[in-house]
Write a protein that holds these residues in place. Structure first.
Motif, PDB file in Angstrom:
ATOM      1  N   ASP A  94       0.846  -1.188   0.000  1.00  0.00           N
ATOM      2  CA  ASP A  94       0.000   0.000   0.000  1.00  0.00           C
ATOM      3  C   ASP A  94       0.885   1.243   0.000  1.00  0.00           C
ATOM      4  OD1 ASP A  94      -1.735   2.099   0.510  1.00  0.00           O
ATOM      5  OD2 ASP A  94      -2.929   0.986   1.963  1.00  0.00           O
ATOM      6  N   TYR A 120      -6.756   3.517  -3.362  1.00  0.00           N
ATOM      7  CA  TYR A 120      -6.811   2.478  -2.341  1.00  0.00           C
ATOM      8  C   TYR A 120      -6.034   1.262  -2.831  1.00  0.00           C
ATOM      9  CZ  TYR A 120     -10.587   0.277  -5.120  1.00  0.00           C
ATOM     10  OH  TYR A 120     -11.335  -0.306  -6.127  1.00  0.00           O
ATOM     11  N   TYR A 121      -5.653   0.400  -1.890  1.00  0.00           N
ATOM     12  CA  TYR A 121      -4.851  -0.791  -2.193  1.00  0.00           C
ATOM     13  C   TYR A 121      -5.695  -2.025  -1.913  1.00  0.00           C
ATOM     14  CZ  TYR A 121      -0.874  -4.053  -2.041  1.00  0.00           C
ATOM     15  OH  TYR A 121      -0.009  -5.096  -2.275  1.00  0.00           O
ATOM     16  N   ASP A 122      -5.779  -2.925  -2.900  1.00  0.00           N
ATOM     17  CA  ASP A 122      -6.613  -4.120  -2.757  1.00  0.00           C
ATOM     18  C   ASP A 122      -5.860  -5.319  -3.311  1.00  0.00           C
ATOM     19  OD1 ASP A 122      -8.512  -6.090  -2.664  1.00  0.00           O
ATOM     20  OD2 ASP A 122     -10.008  -5.047  -3.856  1.00  0.00           O
ATOM     21  N   CYS A 133      -3.407  -4.210  -7.642  1.00  0.00           N
ATOM     22  CA  CYS A 133      -3.608  -3.780  -6.257  1.00  0.00           C
ATOM     23  C   CYS A 133      -3.769  -2.277  -6.113  1.00  0.00           C
ATOM     24  CB  CYS A 133      -2.422  -4.226  -5.408  1.00  0.00           C
ATOM     25  SG  CYS A 133      -2.270  -6.009  -5.273  1.00  0.00           S
ATOM     26  N   HIS A 134      -3.053  -1.519  -6.935  1.00  0.00           N
ATOM     27  CA  HIS A 134      -3.131  -0.067  -6.834  1.00  0.00           C
ATOM     28  C   HIS A 134      -4.346   0.409  -7.622  1.00  0.00           C
ATOM     29  CE1 HIS A 134       0.795  -0.316  -5.070  1.00  0.00           C
ATOM     30  NE2 HIS A 134       1.276  -0.892  -6.148  1.00  0.00           N
TER      31      HIS A 134
END
Length: 207
Positions: free
Chosen positions: A34, A95-97, A108-109
């Protein structure tokens, strides 16, 4: 307010359908973690360790991550494209997922996006076509956003259906008054206001 174009091919797969359906845009390099909670001075270290980039690739990747995480702002606009259409979105927060996918294909980014509509590729002006033809993963429109003239073709809404139930407290006269205000805003000299008015009307029409 700025306008960006982001490539929709991530890990060799076209993600337009996913971006539209799940209301986001995203880029790779999941090994960094993140980035909101990682000091920028550690980004380079993590990229070298996890992605084994050479110096030129490293510089370009750091610039892309910096733009995506820090320079893009809530309320900026983004374009993605397929073979026929360009889709226009209002960008939300970063957000980071890392909850979906394998390590090899994670995106993710991410930034949330409210999709406002789509424009046929043939109706884009030369400046916007040049932006889309930029080979960079993430490219910024280097002109005032009014010169993009996006409102000219923003006619087909791709926004998701509203999830909130309609209010029973708003009478028909008030609704018609609000629609009249939005119609007047369609003729504003400010392109952002015209786009938002068009989006509100299209979303109302879909209810």
């Amino acid at each position: 307010m700025n306008l960006y174009h982001i490539q929709s091919n991530v890990h060799g797969i076209n993600r337009v359908a996913s971006f539209l359906e799940d209301n986001y845009i995203g880029i790779a390099w999941s090994g960094t973690g993140d980035l909101e909670h990682t000091p920028p001075e550690r980004w380079k270290e993590q990229l070298v360790q996890n992605d084994r980039l050479d110096e030129s690739e490293l510089a370009g990747t750091l610039a892309t991550l910096h733009t995506f995480v820090n320079l893009m702002q809530d309320g900026d606009y983004v374009l993605i494209s397929d073979d026929e259409w360009t889709y226009v979105g209002d960008i939300g927060d970063y957000y980071y997922d890392d909850s979906a996918g394998s390590e090899e294909d994670l995106i993710c980014h991410r930034r949330g996006v409210t999709w406002l509509g789509r424009i046929p590729l043939a109706e884009l002006n030369d400046k916007v076509q040049a932006l889309q033809n930029d080979s960079s993963i993430l490219a910024k429109f280097e002109y005032p956003i009014s010169q993009a003239q996006l409102d000219r073709g923003l006619a087909v809404s791709v926004a998701a259906e509203a999830t909130n139930p309609p209010s029973t407290r708003v009478d028909e006269a008030t609704i018609q008054t609000a629609l009249h205000v939005l119609r007047e805003a369609l003729h504003s000299e400010e392109e952002e206001l015209r786009i938002r008015a068009a989006t509100a009307i299209l979303q109302f029409a879909k209810q």
